[in-house]
Design a protein around this motif. Structure first.
Motif, mmCIF file in Angstrom:
data_model
loop_
_atom_site.group_PDB
_atom_site.id
_atom_site.type_symbol
_atom_site.label_atom_id
_atom_site.label_comp_id
_atom_site.label_asym_id
_atom_site.label_seq_id
_atom_site.Cartn_x
_atom_site.Cartn_y
_atom_site.Cartn_z
ATOM 1 N N THR A 12 1.518 14.079 -10.977
ATOM 2 C CA THR A 12 1.957 13.427 -9.761
ATOM 3 C C THR A 12 2.846 14.408 -9.012
ATOM 4 N N THR A 13 3.167 14.112 -7.765
ATOM 5 C CA THR A 13 3.988 15.011 -6.970
ATOM 6 C C THR A 13 5.284 14.320 -6.592
ATOM 7 N N ILE A 14 6.392 15.013 -6.761
ATOM 8 C CA ILE A 14 7.703 14.523 -6.388
ATOM 9 C C ILE A 14 8.260 15.520 -5.380
ATOM 10 N N ASN A 15 8.368 15.108 -4.119
ATOM 11 C CA ASN A 15 8.870 16.006 -3.065
ATOM 12 C C ASN A 15 8.173 17.360 -3.114
ATOM 13 N N GLU A 16 6.845 17.330 -3.195
ATOM 14 C CA GLU A 16 6.022 18.543 -3.217
ATOM 15 C C GLU A 16 6.136 19.353 -4.502
ATOM 16 N N GLN A 17 6.844 18.853 -5.501
ATOM 17 C CA GLN A 17 6.972 19.528 -6.785
ATOM 18 C C GLN A 17 6.063 18.825 -7.797
ATOM 19 N N PRO A 18 5.230 19.557 -8.543
ATOM 20 C CA PRO A 18 4.359 18.901 -9.520
ATOM 21 C C PRO A 18 5.154 18.355 -10.708
ATOM 22 N N ALA A 19 4.800 17.158 -11.136
ATOM 23 C CA ALA A 19 5.369 16.548 -12.335
ATOM 24 C C ALA A 19 4.212 16.220 -13.268
ATOM 25 N N THR A 20 4.468 16.232 -14.564
ATOM 26 C CA THR A 20 3.413 15.996 -15.545
ATOM 27 C C THR A 20 3.867 14.943 -16.534
ATOM 28 N N ILE A 21 2.926 14.042 -16.895
ATOM 29 C CA ILE A 21 3.189 13.066 -17.955
ATOM 30 C C ILE A 21 2.018 13.111 -18.919
ATOM 31 N N GLU A 22 2.327 13.028 -20.207
ATOM 32 C CA GLU A 22 1.297 13.104 -21.237
ATOM 33 C C GLU A 22 1.562 12.023 -22.283
ATOM 34 N N VAL A 23 0.485 11.388 -22.749
ATOM 35 C CA VAL A 23 0.576 10.357 -23.791
ATOM 36 C C VAL A 23 -0.261 10.805 -24.975
ATOM 37 N N LEU A 24 0.356 10.841 -26.162
ATOM 38 C CA LEU A 24 -0.348 11.224 -27.392
ATOM 39 C C LEU A 24 0.047 10.280 -28.517
ATOM 40 N N PRO A 25 -0.796 9.934 -29.434
ATOM 41 C CA PRO A 25 -2.234 10.206 -29.373
ATOM 42 C C PRO A 25 -2.881 9.324 -28.317
ATOM 43 N N ASN A 26 -4.042 9.705 -27.919
ATOM 44 C CA ASN A 26 -4.791 8.937 -26.937
ATOM 45 C C ASN A 26 -6.238 8.875 -27.402
ATOM 46 N N PRO A 27 -6.727 7.740 -27.849
ATOM 47 C CA PRO A 27 -6.082 6.427 -27.801
ATOM 48 C C PRO A 27 -4.971 6.272 -28.844
ATOM 49 N N ALA A 28 -4.070 5.337 -28.563
ATOM 50 C CA ALA A 28 -2.921 5.059 -29.434
ATOM 51 C C ALA A 28 -3.180 3.791 -30.232
ATOM 52 N N ALA A 29 -2.563 3.685 -31.389
ATOM 53 C CA ALA A 29 -2.689 2.489 -32.224
ATOM 54 C C ALA A 29 -1.378 1.722 -32.229
ATOM 55 N N ASP A 30 -0.407 2.194 -32.984
ATOM 56 C CA ASP A 30 0.866 1.482 -33.083
ATOM 57 C C ASP A 30 1.983 2.152 -32.294
ATOM 58 N N VAL A 31 2.080 3.459 -32.387
ATOM 59 C CA VAL A 31 3.150 4.201 -31.715
ATOM 60 C C VAL A 31 2.520 5.340 -30.933
ATOM 61 N N PHE A 32 3.007 5.550 -29.719
ATOM 62 C CA PHE A 32 2.553 6.684 -28.929
ATOM 63 C C PHE A 32 3.764 7.453 -28.433
ATOM 64 N N THR A 33 3.551 8.730 -28.147
ATOM 65 C CA THR A 33 4.614 9.603 -27.661
ATOM 66 C C THR A 33 4.363 9.903 -26.193
ATOM 67 N N VAL A 34 5.397 9.708 -25.386
ATOM 68 C CA VAL A 34 5.341 10.018 -23.963
ATOM 69 C C VAL A 34 6.163 11.288 -23.743
ATOM 70 N N SER A 35 5.548 12.277 -23.117
ATOM 71 C CA SER A 35 6.239 13.517 -22.744
ATOM 72 C C SER A 35 6.083 13.694 -21.244
ATOM 73 N N TYR A 36 7.171 14.052 -20.585
ATOM 74 C CA TYR A 36 7.070 14.301 -19.156
ATOM 75 C C TYR A 36 8.126 15.293 -18.712
ATOM 76 N N ASN A 37 7.853 15.913 -17.568
ATOM 77 C CA ASN A 37 8.825 16.825 -16.986
ATOM 78 C C ASN A 37 9.171 16.342 -15.587
ATOM 79 N N LEU A 38 10.418 16.527 -15.215
ATOM 80 C CA LEU A 38 10.880 16.207 -13.875
ATOM 81 C C LEU A 38 11.286 17.511 -13.196
ATOM 82 N N PRO A 39 10.675 17.827 -12.066
ATOM 83 C CA PRO A 39 11.051 19.056 -11.377
ATOM 84 C C PRO A 39 12.389 18.931 -10.641
ATOM 85 N N LEU A 40 12.817 17.687 -10.373
ATOM 86 C CA LEU A 40 14.052 17.432 -9.642
ATOM 87 C C LEU A 40 14.824 16.304 -10.305
#
Length: 86
Positions: A12-40
């Motif tokens: 996604t884009t935040i004020n023209e800066q790219p941001a990334t979000i990732e979900v693992l494992p995918n597909p998820a069963a009981d617990v999933f991990t969310v990783s993301y970066n914020l450029p601002l």
């Protein structure tokens, strides 16, 4: 529970800066991990949305976060089987 079909990485884009979000494992069963970066620094909302576009869980509710990388685990055991989006 598959998240965001293919690919598991969403950009996604935040004020023209790219941001990334990732979900693992995918597909998820009981617990999933969310990783993301914020450029601002800023407020972050993160929802789990079902295939009908309904918010089924709000993970972050306008939390103020500094620019950087974030990672946390979320429990999916209470979600009904199906496809979900973040």
């Amino acid at each position: 529970l598959p998240f965001d079909n293919d690919p598991s990485e969403q950009r996604t884009t935040i004020n023209e800066q790219p941001a990334t979000i990732e979900v693992l494992p995918n597909p998820a069963a009981d617990v999933f991990t969310v990783s993301y970066n914020l450029p601002l620094d800023g407020k972050v909302w993160l929802d789990v949305v079902n295939a009908n576009g309904q918010v089924v869980r709000r993970i972050l509710n306008g939390a103020t976060q500094s620019a950087g990388n974030y990672r946390f685990n979320e429990n999916a055991a209470s979600l009904a089987p199906g496809a979900y989006y973040l």
